[in-house]
Design an enzyme around this catalytic site. Structure first.
Site, PDB file in Angstrom:
ATOM      1  N   SER A 109       0.800  -1.228   0.000  1.00 25.41           N
ATOM      2  CA  SER A 109       0.000   0.000   0.000  1.00 25.41           C
ATOM      3  C   SER A 109       0.828   1.271   0.000  1.00 25.41           C
ATOM      4  O   SER A 109       0.289   2.348  -0.256  1.00 25.41           O
ATOM      5  CB  SER A 109      -0.939   0.006   1.214  1.00 25.41           C
ATOM      6  N   HIS A 453      -2.005  -9.601  -0.400  1.00 26.04           N
ATOM      7  CA  HIS A 453      -2.567  -8.813  -1.491  1.00 26.04           C
ATOM      8  C   HIS A 453      -2.658  -9.657  -2.759  1.00 26.04           C
ATOM      9  O   HIS A 453      -1.986 -10.675  -2.892  1.00 26.04           O
ATOM     10  CB  HIS A 453      -1.689  -7.598  -1.777  1.00 26.04           C
TER      11      HIS A 453
END
Length: 519
Positions: A109, A453
């Site tokens: 992120s 992810h």
């Protein structure tokens, strides 16, 4: 067992799966014609200059999460769900963004935040710096700092704000104002000695120092602002919530001290204080509602903690006071956390709340002068399937058993994560557990303490001035460049002196032709 029986009941009622109106072909033809009319209207492009910019970021909100959240939204309204529309679904322009970091096929992120806020791709784990910076290497940072669209907007005299359900020093918000070789350097208490001696600043301090005139900052993260062992105002008995700073600084006070004389700066930590605020009398607002991340929406204390929608409403009303417009970053950050924990119900309710904020913002602004963009930083290895019938509870069972171990399975599954459970050498029988519980961890194929992810592209939804610039398949770092072009800020100011020319030329052309004929 209750969840199992409810799912079974839903499947027994499958005889009425198809709504009566959907049996009529004319229903689908009329729906398609309405969509066609909407598409034809897009020939008239909105080429206005964007006075306001709002970037909604669903952390971890991949396409499968968007679809599942849409179904959940409909089912919360006592509908089947699949036919529902999210607020973001109503945006006329949709693109895909490639999310990889410069050194990672599947991104984190921090590197992605640098891309969609600063306009350059970067290494995983770093924020607000170029790919010339190596994670954890403080001495590689100098000269590699990159600025964000929030800074570009501020430099043009716009009001700016950050709203998040995570810590305000977390990866997404920090890329808007900080430059760090490690996304986890929330306070100096999390930094190694060599980084401190090398002169690198922690992210909380950069929040106060780097852009001191950010008008609105709302989210969590109190403990990173106060000296080590300072008791938290809300949880005074809990040691884990105490201040973490080693430098002895009270950064909330420092935040106050940076404000110009005659300006009113207000710090709040309670929902009641936020909602009672008279925004016309406040110039700068800092709201920190939890020591760390804010509480999941399903678990939120409605007395003390505001919802994301409530924070967004206050932020927009604050920022709208600036006649030159505003830039607002809104992060639904705990979608990501729910997925990492394998708690799909938490993640999807977070996504629905983000979408609620999108709708609210749309009612408080106008697409004539406000460019709104909704996207994600990355996806997750989250999926739902199993040939479920129409209207199947999104957190329910698939209508079949495994043809290998003869056990039922939920529609929602993860590729990896903490939901990998073996009981007596076999896969857990989900009919024996409450799989509809908010904290149920959906089954995963590979055991990990935290789910990972996903690497696929994410959707980009856009509405407002120049929204058509977001189309096709783009690199993620293109997003802030398109938004900046629409607003005439940052590296895309040069065209602005002639921003109205396309529309003006189109309007004047018939007049010019008439004059030529008369001559």
């Amino acid at each position: 067992m209750k969840a199992f029986l409810l799912t079974l009941l839903a499947q027994l009622c499958s005889a009425s799966l198809v709504p009566e109106r959907e049996k009529d072909p004319e229903y689908w033809r009329q729906q398609a014609q309405e969509t066609l009319r909407d598409a034809l209207r897009l020939q008239h492009l909105n080429q206005n200059v964007a006075k306001n910019l709002i970037l909604f970021l669903g952390d971890g909100m991949g396409v499968s999460t968007v679809t599942a959240a849409r179904i959940l939204k409909g089912q919360l309204q006592h509908r089947k769900g699949e036919e529902s529309l999210l607020e973001m679904d109503k945006f006329p322009y949709v693109a895909l963004a490639k999310t990889y970091n410069t050194n990672a096929q599947v991104p984190d992120s921090a590197g992605t935040a640098t891309a969609y806020l600063c306009g350059v791709k970067a290494n995983e784990g770093t924020v607000g710096v170029s790919a010339g910076v190596t994670r954890d290497r403080c001495n590689t940072t100098k000269g590699q700092e990159v600025t964000s669209i929030l800074r570009w907007a501020k430099d043009e005299g716009k009001a700016v704000g950050i709203v998040t359900t995570t810590r305000v020093t977390h990866a997404t918000p920090s890329a808007a104002y900080a430059h760090s070789a490690n996304r986890d350097w929330y306070s100096d208490g999390e930094m190694p000695l060599d980084a401190l001696e090398g002169g690198c600043k922690d992210i909380a301090r950069q929040l106060v120092d780097n852009i001191p005139d950010i008008e609105v900052i709302l989210g969590g993260g109190r403990k990173y602002m106060f000296p080590k062992n300072t008791s938290d105002v809300e949880y005074p008995q809990e040691e884990r919530h105490r201040g973490t700073r080693l430098d002895g600084k009270d950064l909330v006070q420092a935040w106050h001290d940076t404000k110009p004389a005659g300006k009113v700066a207000k710090y709040v930590w309670h929902r009641r204080e936020l909602l009672a605020l008279n925004v016309s009398r406040v110039d700068f607002l800092l709201g920190l509602f939890e020591p760390g991340d804010m509480v999941y929406e399903l678990d939120r204390n409605n007395e003390t903690d505001p919802s994301l929608s409530e924070m967004v409403a206050v932020a927009i009303r604050m920022l709208q006071k600036n006649p030159r417009g505003f830039f607002l970053l809104v992060e639904g950050g705990r979608i990501d956390h729910g997925h990492h924990e394998g708690k799909a119900k938490q993640a999807l309710h977070e996504a629905v709340e983000l979408d609620r904020a999108v709708g609210l913002a749309g009612r408080l602004t106008s697409p004539r002068d406000t460019l709104s963009v909704v996207t994600a930083d990355h996806s997750h290895v989250f999926t739902f399937g199993g040939y479920t019938p129409r209207g199947n509870p999104i957190f329910g069972l698939a209508p079949m058993q495994s043809d290998v171990d003869r056990k039922p399975f939920t529609s929602i599954l993860y590729g990896n994560g903490p939901g990998y459970k073996i009981v007596g050498g076999e896969r857990e029988n989900v009919s024996a557990v409450d799989f509809a519980h908010a904290n149920y961890q959906a089954q995963a194929a590979v055991p990990l303490r935290q789910e990972t992810h996903g690497g696929e592209d994410v959707a980009v939804f856009a509405r407002g001035p120049m929204a058509h610039l977001l189309h096709g398949v783009d690199e993620q770092n293109y997003i802030p460049h398109a938004m900046a072009y629409a607003a005439c800020i940052g590296p895309n100011r040069a065209h602005c002196s002639s921003a109205a020319r396309p529309a003006a030329t189109a309007t004047l052309l018939p007049v010019l032709l008439l004059l030529l004929l008369l001559c």
